[in-house]
Design an enzyme around this catalytic site. Structure first.
Site, PDB file in Angstrom:
ATOM      1  N   GLY A 115       0.866  -1.110   0.065  1.00  0.00           N
ATOM      2  CA  GLY A 115       0.112   0.111  -0.024  1.00  0.00           C
ATOM      3  C   GLY A 115       0.902   1.357  -0.135  1.00  0.00           C
ATOM      4  O   GLY A 115       0.331   2.251   0.377  1.00  0.00           O
ATOM      5  N   ALA A 116       2.163   1.317  -0.465  1.00  0.00           N
ATOM      6  CA  ALA A 116       3.078   2.620  -0.050  1.00  0.00           C
ATOM      7  C   ALA A 116       2.935   3.221  -1.598  1.00  0.00           C
ATOM      8  O   ALA A 116       3.628   4.167  -1.663  1.00  0.00           O
ATOM      9  CB  ALA A 116       4.515   1.888   0.017  1.00  0.00           C
ATOM     10  N   LEU A 118       3.891   1.768  -4.319  1.00  0.00           N
ATOM     11  CA  LEU A 118       4.951   1.557  -5.151  1.00  0.00           C
ATOM     12  C   LEU A 118       4.787   0.143  -6.031  1.00  0.00           C
ATOM     13  O   LEU A 118       5.612  -0.673  -6.409  1.00  0.00           O
ATOM     14  CB  LEU A 118       6.264   1.205  -4.379  1.00  0.00           C
ATOM     15  CG  LEU A 118       6.701   2.191  -3.800  1.00  0.00           C
ATOM     16  CD1 LEU A 118       7.978   2.032  -2.749  1.00  0.00           C
ATOM     17  CD2 LEU A 118       7.273   3.426  -4.512  1.00  0.00           C
ATOM     18  N   GLY A 119       3.227  -0.161  -6.112  1.00  0.00           N
ATOM     19  CA  GLY A 119       2.836  -1.364  -6.807  1.00  0.00           C
ATOM     20  C   GLY A 119       3.009  -2.754  -6.254  1.00  0.00           C
ATOM     21  O   GLY A 119       3.177  -3.668  -7.115  1.00  0.00           O
ATOM     22  N   SER A 120       2.965  -2.883  -5.059  1.00  0.00           N
ATOM     23  CA  SER A 120       3.120  -4.049  -4.347  1.00  0.00           C
ATOM     24  C   SER A 120       1.908  -5.253  -4.731  1.00  0.00           C
ATOM     25  O   SER A 120       2.314  -6.190  -5.007  1.00  0.00           O
ATOM     26  CB  SER A 120       2.985  -4.039  -2.923  1.00  0.00           C
ATOM     27  OG  SER A 120       2.168  -3.279  -2.403  1.00  0.00           O
ATOM     28  N   SER A 121       0.867  -4.605  -4.858  1.00  0.00           N
ATOM     29  CA  SER A 121      -0.511  -5.685  -5.180  1.00  0.00           C
ATOM     30  C   SER A 121      -0.382  -6.188  -6.432  1.00  0.00           C
ATOM     31  O   SER A 121      -0.549  -7.217  -6.786  1.00  0.00           O
ATOM     32  CB  SER A 121      -1.479  -4.646  -4.805  1.00  0.00           C
ATOM     33  OG  SER A 121      -1.762  -3.702  -5.590  1.00  0.00           O
ATOM     34  N   ALA A 122      -0.075  -5.106  -7.600  1.00  0.00           N
ATOM     35  CA  ALA A 122       0.300  -5.580  -8.764  1.00  0.00           C
ATOM     36  C   ALA A 122       1.298  -6.643  -9.030  1.00  0.00           C
ATOM     37  O   ALA A 122       1.225  -7.676  -9.719  1.00  0.00           O
ATOM     38  CB  ALA A 122       0.565  -4.479  -9.746  1.00  0.00           C
ATOM     39  N   ASP A 165      -0.531  -0.406 -13.681  1.00  0.00           N
ATOM     40  CA  ASP A 165       0.391  -1.100 -12.508  1.00  0.00           C
ATOM     41  C   ASP A 165       0.889  -2.566 -13.148  1.00  0.00           C
ATOM     42  O   ASP A 165       1.819  -3.039 -12.913  1.00  0.00           O
ATOM     43  CB  ASP A 165      -0.278  -1.395 -11.090  1.00  0.00           C
ATOM     44  CG  ASP A 165      -0.415   0.202 -10.653  1.00  0.00           C
ATOM     45  OD1 ASP A 165      -0.470   1.201 -11.193  1.00  0.00           O
ATOM     46  OD2 ASP A 165      -0.443   0.080  -9.190  1.00  0.00           O
TER      47      ASP A 165
HETATM   48  C1  MEV Z   1      -2.457   3.096  -8.231  1.00  0.00           C
HETATM   49  O1  MEV Z   1      -0.933   2.710  -8.284  1.00  0.00           O
HETATM   50  C2  MEV Z   1      -2.571   3.892  -9.512  1.00  0.00           C
HETATM   51  C3  MEV Z   1      -4.166   4.531  -9.755  1.00  0.00           C
HETATM   52  O2  MEV Z   1      -3.880   5.059 -11.287  1.00  0.00           O
HETATM   53  C4  MEV Z   1      -5.035   3.381  -9.751  1.00  0.00           C
HETATM   54  C5  MEV Z   1      -4.830   2.415 -10.921  1.00  0.00           C
HETATM   55  O3  MEV Z   1      -4.393   2.972 -12.033  1.00  0.00           O
HETATM   56  O4  MEV Z   1      -5.607   1.326 -10.980  1.00  0.00           O
HETATM   57  C6  MEV Z   1      -4.264   5.297  -8.693  1.00  0.00           C
END
Ligand code: MEV
Length: 328
Positions: A115-116, A118-122, A165
């Site tokens: 949740g920072a 920096l794309g951890s969940s992706a 992401d």
């Molecule tokens: C989140 O990393 C990026 C957002 O644009 C959401 C998304 O693109 O899915 C806020």
């Protein structure tokens, strides 16, 4: 058998949030990776061991039913967010391999805080789908992994997700995403410095907030469109290798994200510290609400300034990750 895949996190040079409404965005993969190790079980259960997600580590085991929630001692929202991505990634792998009853032991290690911004969940979704499908004997190409990981984010974030992401994490390098149109870019290795405030935020909630603002106020809809224009300027600067212009545009992009109410005191302080430290440009990255900023600096002034900023829990230089998802 046991199978491990890894995938990189990312920073946004330009375009987060606006990309959800069909404007272009340019995220860049960075050399901080999530690693997912998967072992097929001989029943249909799922055991998830996530010891290093910058939240309380946890180990949970649960069965195929979506109603069954594991009893563990961590805040339910964090557990739900983390297990939601894993559940959904496993569902994608089961579908891709046509093995609806496959069970797995899943181990997640991540150098990217949860949740920072920096794309951890992706990265977890991309690496998880790749590892679980390979474990079941199916090889997907990176674009197909990206597409399935996008469906994971879409589902877990209640339909509030773009392809940016997940495409970036699967392909690596710098990419351009506009709606369903995703391509890789030839980008120089930009001198990214990241500052992270140590907190985690819910992307789905932040995206929903921008959506509500955009529906209520004309200025917010105009701001989203202005971010799109700025990204197109940014692409020209990227092509010309004009790093100074990229920095200026990053500063403008940050201002527009603040107007969409996704900045935070910690992010503002880090952005200004980075600029005072000599950054060519600095902006929040990702969904915002707290989390991380990204700055451009080829000296060490920004890292020094951020390390002296009380709101900054961690600062590091982030190299462009040329490899996207890969077998480990
Ligand atoms: C989140 O990393 C990026 C957002 O644009 C959401 C998304 O693109 O899915 C806020």
């Amino acid at each position: 058998m046991t199978t491990t895949s890894s995938a990189p996190g990312k920073v946004y040079l330009f375009g987060e949030h606006a990309v959800v409404y069909g404007e272009p965005a340019v995220p860049c993969a960075i050399e901080r990776r999530a690693r997912v190790t998967v072992t097929e079980r001989d029943d249909d259960r799922l055991r998830v061991d996530a010891s290093d997600l910058s939240i309380e580590g946890f180990t949970v085991e649960y069965g195929g039913s979506t109603d069954e929630r594991p009893a563990v001692d961590v805040p339910p929202s964090l557990l739900e967010a983390a297990t939601g991505y894993v559940d959904s990634a496993v569902a994608q792998a089961r579908a891709a391999a046509d093995r609806p009853d496959a069970g797995f032991d899943v181990e997640i290690e991540s150098e990217i805080p949860l949740g920072a911004g920096l794309g951890s969940s992706a990265a977890v979704a991309v690496a998880g789908i790749d590892a679980a499908t390979r474990e079941l004997g199916v090889d997907l190409d990176a674009r197909e992994v990206a597409d399935r990981a996008y469906r994971v984010e879409h589902e877990v974030q209640d339909g509030e997700a773009s392809r940016a992401d997940t495409f970036c994490s699967a392909m690596g390098g710098a990419v351009r995403v506009e709606g369903d149109d995703c391509s890789t870019l030839d980008a120089p290795d930009l001198p990214f410095v990241v500052g992270y405030d140590g907190t985690g935020h819910d992307t789905g909630e932040l995206v929903a907030g921008v959506r509500a603002l955009r529906e209520e106020y004309g200025f917010a809809a105009d701001t989203v469109a202005a971010i799109g224009d700025l990204v197109r300027e940014g692409e020209r600067a990227l092509e010309a290798g004009d790093v100074e212009e990229l920095g200026r545009l990053m500063n403008f992009n940050h201002g527009l994200l603040s107007a969409l109410d996704v900045s935070a005191r910690t992010l503002e302080n880090m952005v200004w510290a980075a600029r005072d430290g000599g950054a060519l440009g600095a902006k929040l990255t990702g969904a915002g609400g707290g989390g991380s900023i990204v700055a451009l600096d080829d000296g060490d002034g920004v890292e020094t300034a951020l390390s002296l900023t009380p709101e900054c829990a961690e600062t590091f230089r982030a190299e462009l990750a040329t490899a996207g998802v890969r077998a480990e």
